[in-house]
Design a protein around this motif. Structure first.
Motif, PDB file in Angstrom:
ATOM      1  N   CYS A  16      60.947  77.443  22.181  1.00 50.91           N
ATOM      2  CA  CYS A  16      60.741  76.172  22.683  1.00 50.91           C
ATOM      3  C   CYS A  16      60.216  75.485  21.529  1.00 50.91           C
ATOM      4  CB  CYS A  16      59.636  76.264  23.844  1.00 50.91           C
ATOM      5  SG  CYS A  16      60.096  77.183  25.194  1.00 50.91           S
ATOM      6  N   GLY A  17      60.810  75.473  20.331  1.00 53.79           N
ATOM      7  CA  GLY A  17      60.449  74.615  19.415  1.00 53.79           C
ATOM      8  C   GLY A  17      60.801  75.241  17.999  1.00 53.79           C
ATOM      9  N   THR A  18      62.114  74.777  17.269  1.00 52.58           N
ATOM     10  CA  THR A  18      62.268  75.088  15.931  1.00 52.58           C
ATOM     11  C   THR A  18      61.733  74.300  14.966  1.00 52.58           C
ATOM     12  OG1 THR A  18      64.617  76.084  16.748  1.00 52.58           O
ATOM     13  CG2 THR A  18      64.182  75.657  14.511  1.00 52.58           C
TER      14      THR A  18
ATOM     15  N   ARG B  21      66.108  76.193   0.095  1.00 48.85           N
ATOM     16  CA  ARG B  21      66.650  75.892   1.560  1.00 48.85           C
ATOM     17  C   ARG B  21      65.529  75.782   2.683  1.00 48.85           C
ATOM     18  NH1 ARG B  21      65.977  80.315   4.747  1.00 48.85           N
ATOM     19  NH2 ARG B  21      65.997  82.163   3.916  1.00 48.85           N
ATOM     20  N   ARG B  22      65.490  75.580   3.800  1.00 48.66           N
ATOM     21  CA  ARG B  22      64.591  75.320   4.529  1.00 48.66           C
ATOM     22  C   ARG B  22      64.516  76.677   5.495  1.00 48.66           C
ATOM     23  NH1 ARG B  22      61.473  70.939   5.526  1.00 48.66           N
ATOM     24  NH2 ARG B  22      62.089  68.958   4.630  1.00 48.66           N
ATOM     25  N   ALA B  23      63.357  77.314   5.710  1.00 44.06           N
ATOM     26  CA  ALA B  23      63.147  78.307   6.468  1.00 44.06           C
ATOM     27  C   ALA B  23      63.269  78.151   8.163  1.00 44.06           C
ATOM     28  CB  ALA B  23      62.079  79.378   6.307  1.00 44.06           C
ATOM     29  N   THR B  24      63.557  79.045   8.625  1.00 44.63           N
ATOM     30  CA  THR B  24      63.687  78.804  10.432  1.00 44.63           C
ATOM     31  C   THR B  24      62.594  79.625  10.848  1.00 44.63           C
ATOM     32  OG1 THR B  24      66.127  78.403  10.074  1.00 44.63           O
ATOM     33  CG2 THR B  24      65.170  79.342  12.169  1.00 44.63           C
ATOM     34  N   MET B  25      61.831  79.048  11.548  1.00 37.73           N
ATOM     35  CA  MET B  25      60.669  79.696  12.656  1.00 37.73           C
ATOM     36  C   MET B  25      60.941  79.122  13.891  1.00 37.73           C
ATOM     37  SD  MET B  25      57.091  79.454   9.957  1.00 37.73           S
ATOM     38  CE  MET B  25      56.477  80.446  10.887  1.00 37.73           C
ATOM     39  N   VAL B  26      60.397  79.904  14.833  1.00 43.42           N
ATOM     40  CA  VAL B  26      60.876  79.612  16.275  1.00 43.42           C
ATOM     41  C   VAL B  26      59.436  79.609  17.039  1.00 43.42           C
ATOM     42  CG1 VAL B  26      62.931  80.686  16.607  1.00 43.42           C
ATOM     43  CG2 VAL B  26      61.050  81.935  17.129  1.00 43.42           C
TER      44      VAL B  26
ATOM     45  N   ASN C 248      55.103  62.985  15.206  1.00 41.01           N
ATOM     46  CA  ASN C 248      53.639  62.663  14.523  1.00 41.01           C
ATOM     47  C   ASN C 248      52.805  62.223  15.605  1.00 41.01           C
ATOM     48  OD1 ASN C 248      55.036  62.832  11.906  1.00 41.01           O
ATOM     49  ND2 ASN C 248      55.605  60.647  11.907  1.00 41.01           N
ATOM     50  N   ALA C 249      52.846  61.538  16.442  1.00 39.63           N
ATOM     51  CA  ALA C 249      51.816  61.080  17.555  1.00 39.63           C
ATOM     52  C   ALA C 249      51.382  62.421  18.136  1.00 39.63           C
ATOM     53  CB  ALA C 249      52.304  60.043  18.338  1.00 39.63           C
ATOM     54  N   TRP C 250      52.188  63.248  18.563  1.00 35.16           N
ATOM     55  CA  TRP C 250      52.133  64.407  19.479  1.00 35.16           C
ATOM     56  C   TRP C 250      51.593  65.538  18.583  1.00 35.16           C
ATOM     57  CZ3 TRP C 250      50.854  64.480  24.061  1.00 35.16           C
ATOM     58  CH2 TRP C 250      50.730  65.690  24.852  1.00 35.16           C
ATOM     59  N   LEU C 251      52.155  65.882  17.508  1.00 30.80           N
ATOM     60  CA  LEU C 251      51.629  67.132  16.671  1.00 30.80           C
ATOM     61  C   LEU C 251      51.071  66.897  15.286  1.00 30.80           C
ATOM     62  CD1 LEU C 251      55.220  68.909  16.824  1.00 30.80           C
ATOM     63  CD2 LEU C 251      53.397  69.167  17.976  1.00 30.80           C
ATOM     64  N   GLY C 252      50.662  65.693  14.941  1.00 30.29           N
ATOM     65  CA  GLY C 252      49.952  65.139  13.936  1.00 30.29           C
ATOM     66  C   GLY C 252      50.950  65.098  12.537  1.00 30.29           C
ATOM     67  N   ALA C 253      50.724  64.262  11.747  1.00 33.48           N
ATOM     68  CA  ALA C 253      51.781  63.982  10.566  1.00 33.48           C
ATOM     69  C   ALA C 253      51.513  65.180   9.535  1.00 33.48           C
ATOM     70  CB  ALA C 253      51.235  62.523   9.821  1.00 33.48           C
ATOM     71  N   GLY C 254      50.374  65.815   9.524  1.00 27.54           N
ATOM     72  CA  GLY C 254      50.320  67.009   8.522  1.00 27.54           C
ATOM     73  C   GLY C 254      51.262  67.899   8.957  1.00 27.54           C
ATOM     74  N   PHE C 255      50.978  68.375  10.417  1.00 23.76           N
ATOM     75  CA  PHE C 255      51.815  69.612  10.637  1.00 23.76           C
ATOM     76  C   PHE C 255      53.210  69.307  10.591  1.00 23.76           C
ATOM     77  CE2 PHE C 255      54.103  71.776  14.152  1.00 23.76           C
ATOM     78  CZ  PHE C 255      53.494  72.972  13.971  1.00 23.76           C
ATOM     79  N   VAL C 256      53.540  67.942  11.027  1.00 24.22           N
ATOM     80  CA  VAL C 256      55.209  67.703  10.753  1.00 24.22           C
ATOM     81  C   VAL C 256      55.696  67.815   9.337  1.00 24.22           C
ATOM     82  CG1 VAL C 256      56.737  65.761  10.962  1.00 24.22           C
ATOM     83  CG2 VAL C 256      55.096  66.534  12.769  1.00 24.22           C
ATOM     84  N   ARG C 257      54.916  67.409   8.277  1.00 29.26           N
ATOM     85  CA  ARG C 257      55.122  67.446   7.056  1.00 29.26           C
ATOM     86  C   ARG C 257      55.442  68.878   6.617  1.00 29.26           C
ATOM     87  NH1 ARG C 257      51.505  63.280   6.223  1.00 29.26           N
ATOM     88  NH2 ARG C 257      49.925  64.919   5.659  1.00 29.26           N
ATOM     89  N   GLN C 258      54.399  69.768   6.856  1.00 27.58           N
ATOM     90  CA  GLN C 258      54.443  71.221   6.538  1.00 27.58           C
ATOM     91  C   GLN C 258      55.588  71.883   7.459  1.00 27.58           C
ATOM     92  OE1 GLN C 258      51.080  73.692   7.997  1.00 27.58           O
ATOM     93  NE2 GLN C 258      50.706  74.097   5.782  1.00 27.58           N
ATOM     94  N   SER C 259      55.582  71.795   8.621  1.00 26.02           N
ATOM     95  CA  SER C 259      56.565  72.590   9.498  1.00 26.02           C
ATOM     96  C   SER C 259      57.947  71.937   9.722  1.00 26.02           C
ATOM     97  CB  SER C 259      55.907  73.161  10.810  1.00 26.02           C
ATOM     98  OG  SER C 259      54.723  73.715  10.604  1.00 26.02           O
TER      99      SER C 259
END
Length: 299
Positions: free
Chosen positions: A8-10, A27-32, A60-71
């Motif tokens: 429910c979220g890559t 490359r970008r890693a993959t987490m689930v 960005n609004a739901w998860l926060g810009a910091g989390f989005v940049r990181q993950s």
């Protein structure tokens, strides 16, 4: 009990091998976000919710810009829990109960898609969100994700023994095959969720570890970038490291009866989802464990 494994979220963070252990650094890693949908006699039970529909609309609004940049979470409405439940042919209204390991944004963000459901969580985790002790706790929980007023059902970390773990308990109104297992460390109210499928146990260990190699009894290991991140996000270091030891011991001593998995490890998710589609039992082939040979007591 039939079990469906859902991603429910890559997430696609930078770091490659340093994060997911696979070849290649550039490359970008993959987490689930590994969630479970349980078919029970009284309705559907969702274990974890992933990031939720709003994350696929405005991350960005739901998860926060910091989390989005990181993950770097993938914006894909088809990966939301509610979309996958519909795709399986179920009515989301039949999800009457949700069991959470903890309230971090990538585990509880989908609560908003099931506002009618009861939400089962440890009381200590609910207190960490409602009465944070410090800036770290205030920063990790996304208040916007709980503004709809979830139907909380909270529990003290008391109970009985289960495969060497103490204070394990049943949940109100749910079958006795679903248990809450104390695994504090990542957060102070973090839990595991154990499910007796009838052919063996599954233990969703949430974020008590991040990489499948960490519960390898013979040669525990974790990619350095992921190891750093895990330590960075911990609340109680000693408890987190003790969880690693206890989970390794569980795998070593009862791996034929209990299948352990973490929330974000793609390797474990792919293996278990494929096994479920093929109709394989959890564990390593022992279909009907003899309770006289284990430390399990039904709670």
């Amino acid at each position: 009990m039939r079990v469906h494994h859902l991603n429910c979220g890559t997430m696609r963070p930078l770091g490659g091998k340093l994060i997911d252990g696979r070849p290649g650094l550039l490359r970008r890693a993959t987490m689930v976000c590994h969630c479970l949908l349980l078919e029970t006699d009284t309705g559907l039970v969702l274990v974890e919710t992933g990031m939720g529909t709003p994350a696929a609309v405005d991350r960005n609004a739901w998860l926060g810009a910091g989390f989005v940049r990181q993950s770097n979470p993938v914006e894909d409405p088809a990966q939301t829990a509610i979309a996958q439940i519909r795709a399986l042919g179920f009515d989301p209204a039949d999800v009457r109960d949700i069991v959470l390991t903890h309230l971090d944004l990538d585990h509880a963000g989908g609560l908003i898609d099931f506002p009618w459901a009861r939400v089962h969580v440890y009381a200590e985790e609910l207190r960490a969100f409602q009465e944070p002790r410090d800036a770290a706790e205030r920063g990790r929980y996304r208040t916007i994700q709980f503004a709809h007023g979830p139907q909380w059902t909270s529990y003290a970390d008391t109970g009985e023994a289960w495969f060497g773990f103490g204070a394990v308990r049943q949940l109100d109104g749910l079958p006795p095959e679903i248990l809450l297992v104390p695994l504090s460390g990542h957060t102070r109210g973090h839990a595991g969720v154990a499910v007796d499928t009838g052919d063996g146990w599954l233990l969703n260990a949430g974020d008590s570890y991040f990489f499948h190699g960490q519960v390898d009894p013979e040669a525990p290991h974790c990619p350095p970038g992921l190891k750093w991140f895990e330590g960075h996000m911990e609340t109680v270091k000693g408890a987190r490291l003790d969880n690693h030891r206890r989970l390794r011991q569980l795998v070593q001593e009862h791996g034929g009866e209990v299948t352990v998995f973490a929330a974000h490890d793609e390797t474990e998710f792919l293996r278990l989802s494929l096994r479920a589609k093929r109709g394989f039992a959890p564990g390593r082939g022992l279909r009907h464990p003899d309770p006289r040979k284990t430390s399990r007591s039904r709670v």
